[in-house]
Design a protein around this motif. Structure first.
Motif, PDB file in Angstrom:
ATOM      1  N   THR A 266      27.079  56.758  -7.647  1.00  0.00           N
ATOM      2  CA  THR A 266      26.947  57.945  -8.296  1.00  0.00           C
ATOM      3  C   THR A 266      27.758  57.496  -9.587  1.00  0.00           C
ATOM      4  OG1 THR A 266      28.857  58.950  -6.641  1.00  0.00           O
ATOM      5  CG2 THR A 266      26.842  58.671  -6.423  1.00  0.00           C
ATOM      6  N   PRO A 267      26.827  58.326 -10.373  1.00  0.00           N
ATOM      7  CA  PRO A 267      27.674  59.006 -11.857  1.00  0.00           C
ATOM      8  C   PRO A 267      28.930  60.727 -11.236  1.00  0.00           C
ATOM      9  CG  PRO A 267      25.879  59.693 -11.845  1.00  0.00           C
ATOM     10  CD  PRO A 267      25.567  59.391 -10.473  1.00  0.00           C
TER      11      PRO A 267
ATOM     12  N   HIS B 168      15.781  60.504 -14.140  1.00  0.00           N
ATOM     13  CA  HIS B 168      14.617  59.827 -13.626  1.00  0.00           C
ATOM     14  C   HIS B 168      13.919  60.145 -13.068  1.00  0.00           C
ATOM     15  CE1 HIS B 168      16.601  55.713 -14.230  1.00  0.00           C
ATOM     16  NE2 HIS B 168      17.803  56.348 -14.071  1.00  0.00           N
TER      17      HIS B 168
ATOM     18  N   GLU C 210      27.330  56.536 -17.836  1.00  0.00           N
ATOM     19  CA  GLU C 210      27.377  56.368 -16.469  1.00  0.00           C
ATOM     20  C   GLU C 210      25.853  56.598 -15.425  1.00  0.00           C
ATOM     21  OE1 GLU C 210      31.129  60.336 -15.793  1.00  0.00           O
ATOM     22  OE2 GLU C 210      28.859  60.384 -15.425  1.00  0.00           O
ATOM     23  N   GLU C 211      25.464  55.256 -16.497  1.00  0.00           N
ATOM     24  CA  GLU C 211      24.134  55.224 -16.237  1.00  0.00           C
ATOM     25  C   GLU C 211      24.162  54.273 -14.673  1.00  0.00           C
ATOM     26  OE1 GLU C 211      19.833  53.554 -18.503  1.00  0.00           O
ATOM     27  OE2 GLU C 211      21.320  53.214 -19.401  1.00  0.00           O
ATOM     28  N   THR C 212      22.461  54.577 -14.243  1.00  0.00           N
ATOM     29  CA  THR C 212      22.697  53.648 -13.093  1.00  0.00           C
ATOM     30  C   THR C 212      20.914  53.469 -12.821  1.00  0.00           C
ATOM     31  OG1 THR C 212      21.824  55.812 -11.277  1.00  0.00           O
ATOM     32  CG2 THR C 212      24.211  55.341 -11.578  1.00  0.00           C
TER      33      THR C 212
ATOM     34  N   ASN D 160      21.426  60.983 -14.805  1.00  0.00           N
ATOM     35  CA  ASN D 160      22.563  60.305 -15.522  1.00  0.00           C
ATOM     36  C   ASN D 160      23.252  61.193 -16.612  1.00  0.00           C
ATOM     37  OD1 ASN D 160      21.121  57.031 -15.134  1.00  0.00           O
ATOM     38  ND2 ASN D 160      22.243  58.085 -13.508  1.00  0.00           N
TER      39      ASN D 160
ATOM     40  N   ARG E 270      16.737  61.500 -10.445  1.00  0.00           N
ATOM     41  CA  ARG E 270      18.208  60.976  -9.992  1.00  0.00           C
ATOM     42  C   ARG E 270      19.014  60.968 -11.639  1.00  0.00           C
ATOM     43  NH1 ARG E 270      22.725  58.985 -10.017  1.00  0.00           N
ATOM     44  NH2 ARG E 270      23.728  57.770  -8.293  1.00  0.00           N
TER      45      ARG E 270
ATOM     46  N   GLU F 258      28.130  48.959 -16.901  1.00  0.00           N
ATOM     47  CA  GLU F 258      26.660  49.374 -17.036  1.00  0.00           C
ATOM     48  C   GLU F 258      26.078  47.551 -17.655  1.00  0.00           C
ATOM     49  OE1 GLU F 258      27.832  53.591 -17.637  1.00  0.00           O
ATOM     50  OE2 GLU F 258      26.980  52.415 -19.369  1.00  0.00           O
TER      51      GLU F 258
ATOM     52  N   ASP G 288      24.300  50.468  -9.570  1.00  0.00           N
ATOM     53  CA  ASP G 288      25.052  50.113 -10.694  1.00  0.00           C
ATOM     54  C   ASP G 288      23.992  49.291 -11.690  1.00  0.00           C
ATOM     55  OD1 ASP G 288      27.657  48.276 -12.396  1.00  0.00           O
ATOM     56  OD2 ASP G 288      27.900  50.211 -12.901  1.00  0.00           O
TER      57      ASP G 288
ATOM     58  N   TYR H  11      23.564  63.491  -6.432  1.00  0.00           N
ATOM     59  CA  TYR H  11      22.652  62.404  -6.631  1.00  0.00           C
ATOM     60  C   TYR H  11      22.048  60.880  -5.604  1.00  0.00           C
ATOM     61  CZ  TYR H  11      26.830  63.074 -10.625  1.00  0.00           C
ATOM     62  OH  TYR H  11      26.666  63.559 -11.322  1.00  0.00           O
TER      63      TYR H  11
END
Length: 507
Positions: free
Chosen positions: A46-47, A300, A310-312, A306, A304, A58, A318, A265
């Motif tokens: 989670t960011p 997303h 803090e991108e996932t 971002n 989700r 990242e 991650d 998240y």
């Protein structure tokens, strides 16, 4: 990056310190042709953190995220709003950063519907609600969660976990909302005594979580571990979703205490045992209207969210850890091919030499990918060469879940402004264009809330307070009940987590 838990209603952003370095080290230093650990490290799920671990970095995602299907109107029920920002340009003519394609609130002041637990199966629940990213209230008690009903008796909790040390959030006055991170430590017995006495300034929320020897954070706090015999780690209703955390929430707010407007998240299964919870909900489609503290990077397709820096992936891993896990799996496959090719050469099979050369080439490529991930991991050290985060230790285990004030996932809109049209017009006009859904979740009911749905929760206590339990699950990004994630990152991690625990128990 490791991310803190924010002590707000329904909001646990569990810090997930990856053991990325140990995985890559194991893979890179394994003996010739020996199987390296194929399991992915637990990524930053989670960011939202104000600190970053050198263990999780990242990188661009290596897979294509599948969008969610929109369900038509069926059986007289309203279907999802068909709006989508997948290709629509924003005001500057740039492609939109909001890619959400799930269900949205169809009208203003929408009453969220409810269904009976006896009327759903895990497969049907996935198809109609989880896959559609559609919140719903479930009436009744899940059979495999019936034992937590005994927690309604605070004397039961006092007897079984009374000596357990916990962190409790404290308000300075009853007009304050929770979620501001002002915590004090006490035993559960002391907290229960406060609840019995009618105290309404203390609130039990998510607890600090430790990491195991591999760097994986535990699925639950020490408090919940002691009570684990009373509940399953994976409720049957949620099918093949992978759990991220399990929590208890307890307070005593007869006049109502607000969490503040925020999003989580992870997919949330929120079970109310005592009291009542009033939820105000907004879909991820309205993210840009929520005035978040964090600067939005993208939403997303599964919702989700971002924030910048803090991108996932859509399923919350991650990016670098996800890439490293994929490279480790490729390395394992290449090593298997190499072993087979060497046997074929020894046996003099036709084409064996070409097979051997190809296997060596694939193994070299996989090793290069692992080295690239390791180099990327080193890039996020500060100028002095030190990692940007330090960890606290307790009982010789890392605490990977700490409170952060003013987190990115909270709205800047004050609670007392949410129903004040004049204030909203003056300070937060975009929020007036968002459609809100409302629901009351009473004792004996459950709310399913998909990841990144914004919500403001007001808790109302019974005579002896309010009590809830919730599960968080990694958000799915595929449309298949049997395989709800587009990669095997979380299923592998969950499997390997318990394989490691079994090895430790037998060693």
């Amino acid at each position: 990056a490791p991310t803190p838990q924010f002590h707000a209603e329904g909001n646990n952003i569990l810090s997930s310190t990856s053991h990325l370095n140990s995985v890559m080290s194991t893979a890179l230093n394994a003996s010739d042709h020996a199987k390296a650990e194929a399991s992915p490290p637990l990524a930053a799920t989670t960011p939202g953190a104000k600190r970053k671990s050198a263990d999780t970095r990242e990188q661009q995602p290596s897979h294509t995220i599948r969008s969610y299907a929109q369900s038509p109107i069926e059986n007289g029920r309203e279907g999802p709003d068909k709006r989508s920002k997948l290709t629509a340009p924003n005001e500057d003519g740039e492609p939109s950063i909001n890619l959400y394609t799930g269900w949205t609130v169809p009208t203003k002041d929408f009453d969220l519907p409810s269904i009976n637990i006896t009327d759903v199966t895990p497969e049907m629940f996935y198809e109609e609600y989880i896959k559609q990213r559609r919140p719903v209230i479930l009436k009744g008690v899940l059979p495999d969660l019936s034992r937590i009903e005994q927690w309604k008796d605070v004397n039961y909790l006092e007897k079984h976990v009374g000596d357990q040390s916990i962190m409790v959030e404290k308000r300075t006055c009853t007009n304050d909302s929770f979620g501001k991170g002002n915590e004090i430590r006490m035993t559960l017995k002391k907290f229960v005594q406060l609840i019995k006495a009618g105290d309404d300034k203390h609130y039990l929320t998510t607890q600090d979580v430790h990491a195991n020897s591999d760097g994986r954070p535990d699925l639950m706090s020490p408090l919940m571990k002691v009570l684990n015999a009373d509940f399953p780690v994976r409720p049957l209703l949620m099918g093949n979703l992978v759990p991220q955390n399990v929590n208890m929430w307890m307070g005593n707010n007869r006049d109502g205490a607000s969490s503040g407007l925020h999003h989580d998240y992870h997919d949330n299964l929120y079970i109310v045992l005592k009291g009542r919870k009033r939820f105000r909900l907004y879909s991820p489609m309205d993210t840009e209207k929520m005035y978040t503290r964090g600067e939005l990077l993208k939403v997303h397709p599964n919702g989700r969210i971002n924030y910048k820096g803090e991108e996932t992936t859509a399923y919350g891993a991650d990016l670098l850890s996800d890439t490293a896990a994929s490279a480790a799996r490729q390395k394992d496959e290449a090593e298997t091919m190499l072993e087979e090719a060497e046997r074929a050469v020894e046996e003099g099979k036709p084409g064996a030499q070409e097979q051997l050369e190809r296997a060596e080439e694939l193994l070299e490529m996989a090793m290069d990918a692992l080295l690239d991930a390791e180099m990327g991991d080193d890039e996020d050290e500060d100028e002095s060469g030190a990692c940007a985060v330090h960890y606290e230790y307790g009982d010789q285990r890392r605490v990977v879940d700490k409170t952060v004030k003013n987190p990115n996932n909270f709205s800047r809109v004050e609670v007392d402004s949410l129903d004040d049209e004049k204030k909203l017009k003056e300070k937060y006009p975009d929020l007036l264009d968002a459609n809100a859904a409302f629901c009351n979740v009473e004792a004996g009911s459950i709310l399913y809330l998909p990841a990144s749905w914004f919500h403001e929760v007001t808790s109302y206590g019974a005579i002896d307070g309010h009590l809830a339990v919730n599960y968080w699950f990694h958000p799915p990004d595929a449309n298949n009940f049997d395989a709800p994630y587009s990669t095997d990152f979380w299923p592998n991690d969950y499997r390997d987590r318990f394989e490691d625990e079994r090895k430790c128990a037998t060693s």
